[in-house]
Scaffold this active site. Sequence first.
Site, PDB file in Angstrom:
ATOM      1  N   THR A  47      42.552  45.916  43.177  1.00 45.32           N
ATOM      2  CA  THR A  47      41.722  47.074  42.853  1.00 45.32           C
ATOM      3  C   THR A  47      40.512  47.171  43.747  1.00 45.32           C
ATOM      4  O   THR A  47      40.053  48.267  44.088  1.00 45.32           O
ATOM      5  CB  THR A  47      41.273  46.979  41.382  1.00 45.32           C
ATOM      6  OG1 THR A  47      42.428  47.096  40.568  1.00 45.32           O
ATOM      7  CG2 THR A  47      40.287  48.061  41.006  1.00 45.32           C
ATOM      8  N   GLU A  56      52.499  18.403  17.228  1.00 46.33           N
ATOM      9  CA  GLU A  56      53.490  19.288  16.589  1.00 46.33           C
ATOM     10  C   GLU A  56      54.926  18.913  16.926  1.00 46.33           C
ATOM     11  O   GLU A  56      55.874  19.522  16.450  1.00 46.33           O
ATOM     12  CB  GLU A  56      53.221  20.736  17.025  1.00 46.33           C
ATOM     13  CG  GLU A  56      51.990  21.349  16.365  1.00 46.33           C
ATOM     14  CD  GLU A  56      52.170  21.535  14.857  1.00 46.33           C
ATOM     15  OE1 GLU A  56      51.167  21.526  14.142  1.00 46.33           O
ATOM     16  OE2 GLU A  56      53.336  21.640  14.403  1.00 46.33           O
ATOM     17  N   THR A 111      42.811  41.504  40.198  1.00 48.87           N
ATOM     18  CA  THR A 111      42.310  40.666  39.095  1.00 48.87           C
ATOM     19  C   THR A 111      43.426  40.187  38.176  1.00 48.87           C
ATOM     20  O   THR A 111      43.241  39.217  37.453  1.00 48.87           O
ATOM     21  CB  THR A 111      41.303  41.464  38.245  1.00 48.87           C
ATOM     22  OG1 THR A 111      41.960  42.626  37.729  1.00 48.87           O
ATOM     23  CG2 THR A 111      40.091  41.845  39.053  1.00 48.87           C
ATOM     24  N   ASP A 112      44.603  40.830  38.228  1.00 48.82           N
ATOM     25  CA  ASP A 112      45.658  40.477  37.266  1.00 48.82           C
ATOM     26  C   ASP A 112      46.107  39.032  37.395  1.00 48.82           C
ATOM     27  O   ASP A 112      46.366  38.372  36.390  1.00 48.82           O
ATOM     28  CB  ASP A 112      46.868  41.398  37.427  1.00 48.82           C
ATOM     29  CG  ASP A 112      46.575  42.800  36.915  1.00 48.82           C
ATOM     30  OD1 ASP A 112      47.455  43.668  37.036  1.00 48.82           O
ATOM     31  OD2 ASP A 112      45.450  43.022  36.433  1.00 48.82           O
ATOM     32  N   LYS A 143      41.127  36.060  32.859  1.00 46.47           N
ATOM     33  CA  LYS A 143      40.837  37.489  32.651  1.00 46.47           C
ATOM     34  C   LYS A 143      40.988  37.743  31.150  1.00 46.47           C
ATOM     35  O   LYS A 143      42.057  37.539  30.585  1.00 46.47           O
ATOM     36  CB  LYS A 143      41.811  38.355  33.472  1.00 46.47           C
ATOM     37  CG  LYS A 143      41.536  39.853  33.381  1.00 46.47           C
ATOM     38  CD  LYS A 143      42.438  40.645  34.324  1.00 46.47           C
ATOM     39  CE  LYS A 143      42.125  42.143  34.254  1.00 46.47           C
ATOM     40  NZ  LYS A 143      42.973  42.937  35.190  1.00 46.47           N
ATOM     41  N   TYR A 153      44.788  54.480  39.231  1.00 48.14           N
ATOM     42  CA  TYR A 153      44.480  54.554  40.672  1.00 48.14           C
ATOM     43  C   TYR A 153      45.544  53.756  41.421  1.00 48.14           C
ATOM     44  O   TYR A 153      46.410  53.117  40.820  1.00 48.14           O
ATOM     45  CB  TYR A 153      43.091  53.976  40.943  1.00 48.14           C
ATOM     46  CG  TYR A 153      42.926  52.591  40.386  1.00 48.14           C
ATOM     47  CD1 TYR A 153      42.345  52.392  39.120  1.00 48.14           C
ATOM     48  CD2 TYR A 153      43.404  51.468  41.062  1.00 48.14           C
ATOM     49  CE1 TYR A 153      42.248  51.130  38.570  1.00 48.14           C
ATOM     50  CE2 TYR A 153      43.314  50.207  40.513  1.00 48.14           C
ATOM     51  CZ  TYR A 153      42.725  50.042  39.271  1.00 48.14           C
ATOM     52  OH  TYR A 153      42.643  48.800  38.714  1.00 48.14           O
ATOM     53  N   SER A 173      48.105  42.546  42.679  1.00 43.25           N
ATOM     54  CA  SER A 173      48.288  41.113  42.447  1.00 43.25           C
ATOM     55  C   SER A 173      49.356  40.763  41.415  1.00 43.25           C
ATOM     56  O   SER A 173      49.753  39.603  41.310  1.00 43.25           O
ATOM     57  CB  SER A 173      46.961  40.458  42.068  1.00 43.25           C
ATOM     58  OG  SER A 173      46.640  40.694  40.710  1.00 43.25           O
TER      59      SER A 173
HETATM   60  N1  DGL Z   1      47.249  46.002  39.947  1.00 41.86           N
HETATM   61  C1  DGL Z   1      46.167  45.155  39.478  1.00 41.86           C
HETATM   62  C2  DGL Z   1      45.964  44.004  40.475  1.00 41.86           C
HETATM   63  O1  DGL Z   1      46.155  44.222  41.688  1.00 41.86           O
HETATM   64  C3  DGL Z   1      44.904  45.920  39.366  1.00 41.86           C
HETATM   65  C4  DGL Z   1      43.859  45.130  38.701  1.00 41.86           C
HETATM   66  C5  DGL Z   1      42.737  44.738  39.637  1.00 41.86           C
HETATM   67  O2  DGL Z   1      42.912  44.356  40.808  1.00 41.86           O
HETATM   68  O3  DGL Z   1      41.629  44.713  39.120  1.00 41.86           O
HETATM   69  O4  DGL Z   1      45.608  42.892  40.021  1.00 41.86           O
END
Ligand code: DGL
Length: 361
Positions: free
Chosen positions: A44, A318, A124-125, A197, A58, A91
């Site tokens: 992003t 467990e 961020t993913d 995250k 986006y 990502s």
């Molecule tokens: N498609 C997600 C990624 O590339 C978008 C999220 C982001 O980068 O914040 O991780």
Amino acid sequence: MLFRQTARSAAALFGFLFCLALAAQAQTASVKLPNVTILATGGTIAGTGATSTTTVGYTAATVGVQALIQAVPEMTKIANVSGEQVFQIASENMGNEHWLTLAKRVNTLLAQSNVDGIVITHGTDTLEETAYFLNLVVKSKKPVVLVGSMRPSTAMSADGPANLYNAVLLAGSQDAVGRGVLVVLNDQINGARDVSKTNTTSLDTFKTTELGMLGYIVGGKPFFYRATTRKHTVDTEFDVMNLSVLPQVEVAYAHANVGPVAIDALVASGAKGLVHAGVGDGSLPAKVRPALSAARKKGVLIVRSSRVGQGIVARNGEANDDELDFVVGDNLSPQKARILLMLALTKTTNTRDIQKMFWTY
Ligand code: DGL
């Protein structure tokens, strides 16, 4: 007489100005800027939307590394910045092969005396996963800082530029040396091992929920309050420089009414390791236990993890891990347990040795 006095004053003035110039030159020379390389992978932070209010829907991974750098001219005051476009992907598509390419590039660059630190721009993913993988395979004490953003570059109040500025500042800081791979977003510094995250859309999403962030960046300066206690970077036994592939390790998610179908399919697909994201303290539902036990008997390494997100999966709690010959994943998330198990399997298939690794890294 008068001439002699004037000449003497002019000489004195010249001498004074010359000393001033030397002092100024020395001052400038003493503030040598660090050399920071930005490795761009997409996400992003490199995303674009149709309007300035587009913060969802986006396109990620469209803006190149030079454009990212040009968008933050203030960085030239804190570091000599260079950029490389390693990939241009969202990502969620990050794979083992990307990680190997990235790790090799990072280690090659950090071995150069003219590179003081590295920033990796990333979606961020899966940012937390790439960060943990690099935390285990980077062979340098120099700072490696991962950064992303939650709003695309075209959005009103985009968070990317300020996050990138902070990441470059940290990557060039002596305070960040030897702390393992770091994650910087929203003025907060988190450690690669424990960050995740925690919110799908908010700016304040990367957190180390119970164990706490490592510090802040405030007013252009990093402030550290904690350090990770687990081994990382130069202190790990993992080296990927000569690897072209990583062992296949998968994650099976547990829930009410779960059966063995997913586990059987993952084993049939050739998995060498399987992380079970169990309910609670890594509990094994009755329909799942036989499938995991059968997989172990076929030589698949099994790690008992938990979907809960915080806390330790206790060995022999467990389930009787000694009897089942399973490993417990400590407090690692299932997705990070997968990473450590993958790297462990590049060294050994001995359960006892692998368990030690989960209590070390
Ligand atoms: N498609 C997600 C990624 O590339 C978008 C999220 C982001 O980068 O914040 O991780």
